[in-house]
Design an enzyme around this catalytic site. Sequence first.
Site, PDB file in Angstrom:
ATOM      1  N   GLY A 124      16.569  -9.663 -22.762  1.00  0.00           N
ATOM      2  CA  GLY A 124      15.709 -10.252 -23.776  1.00  0.00           C
ATOM      3  C   GLY A 124      15.340 -11.666 -23.391  1.00  0.00           C
ATOM      4  O   GLY A 124      15.226 -11.991 -22.206  1.00  0.00           O
ATOM      5  N   GLU A 125      15.138 -12.508 -24.382  1.00  0.00           N
ATOM      6  CA  GLU A 125      14.775 -13.918 -24.263  1.00  0.00           C
ATOM      7  C   GLU A 125      13.543 -14.165 -23.381  1.00  0.00           C
ATOM      8  O   GLU A 125      13.318 -15.275 -22.905  1.00  0.00           O
ATOM      9  CB  GLU A 125      15.955 -14.789 -23.800  1.00  0.00           C
ATOM     10  CG  GLU A 125      16.429 -14.608 -22.373  1.00  0.00           C
ATOM     11  CD  GLU A 125      17.707 -15.386 -22.068  1.00  0.00           C
ATOM     12  OE1 GLU A 125      17.783 -15.992 -20.981  1.00  0.00           O
ATOM     13  OE2 GLU A 125      18.631 -15.391 -22.907  1.00  0.00           O
ATOM     14  N   GLY A 126      12.739 -13.132 -23.145  1.00  0.00           N
ATOM     15  CA  GLY A 126      11.543 -13.293 -22.341  1.00  0.00           C
ATOM     16  C   GLY A 126      11.775 -13.244 -20.853  1.00  0.00           C
ATOM     17  O   GLY A 126      10.852 -13.481 -20.065  1.00  0.00           O
TER      18      GLY A 126
END
Length: 344
Positions: free
Chosen positions: A310-312
């Site tokens: 996640g988190e880009g």
Amino acid sequence: MPMSAPTHTGLPFDDIRQLVSTMPGPDAAARAMAEARQSDLLKPPGALGRLEEIAIHLATWQAKGMPTADRPMVAVFAATHGIAERGVSPYPGAVTKQMVAAFTDGKAAVNQICASFDAGLRVFDLALDLPTPDITQDAALDERACAATIAFGMQAIAGGADVLALGEMGIGNTTIAAALCHALYGGTPEEWVGAGTGATGDILDRKVAAVREAIAFHGAALSDPLEILRRVGGREVAAMVGAILAARIERVPVVLDGYVVTAAAAVLHAMDPSALDHCLAGHVSAEKAHARLLEKLRLKPILDLGMRLGEGSGAALALGVVKAAVATHRGMGTFSDGGVSNKA
């Protein structure tokens, strides 16, 4: 011209629906220019494979014959969820706020990846001290709050980014993503629930049960995409809907990250099947339902590296490929320049 947040004309969602109905389409002239240049570059036709498609995609949606990736921006939206209190993640809800601090301090994976590709990073804190209600017992947001959060997400493109990559942070939000997908596409909770941050055994069972209970609780109200969003979504999901929509209106191509980001995109796709035409899937994550969701949306991932952070992070990494696609499109010589014989 900078975009302004929607003004209220009636029910808050009316303005969001109006924006979706007025989205610009692809720029045919820019696409034709980009295709003509690709056919003239010093290479056999199609020799750069997906890089050629990406360059033409950016040109088409930026409305530029020569696409750019000079100011890529990664926007990470962070929110907290009441569902986390049901033990659907191996990690406590407090980790969300701690990870936002890590982003700010430059210590997370996404910081290093952004630095590698000279991409900006903006982190949006969506009321981290105020978790949304447990979606098995109440709606995550009311209509006005959901619409306002969508409008807030539109700020992601402020500052002139020419490519926008989206990421998120929120303990419990793969449960939220699974509930969204189950509501949008049916099937069983088991088909949409995955390990997330590493859920196994009883934790995974609680996650499946939470999705089942949430869909049962909201029942017949889950017939409209925006109602689904407000009832079983979350603030970061609503904000990403706004970011994707604003990017479309401002002709900024979007690179999507993993399961949660793609679930947010699915809400727009359910409203209008063309709503994601300006988007690229940065990667396919190891979260089992992500590949299935990408198929539903007809998005082909750029990367498949088994990531599930996640988190880009996956979208940020894909920016390297996007930048390479633009660099080859802009920088290579052409047969028309002379000096190299084209095929007979």
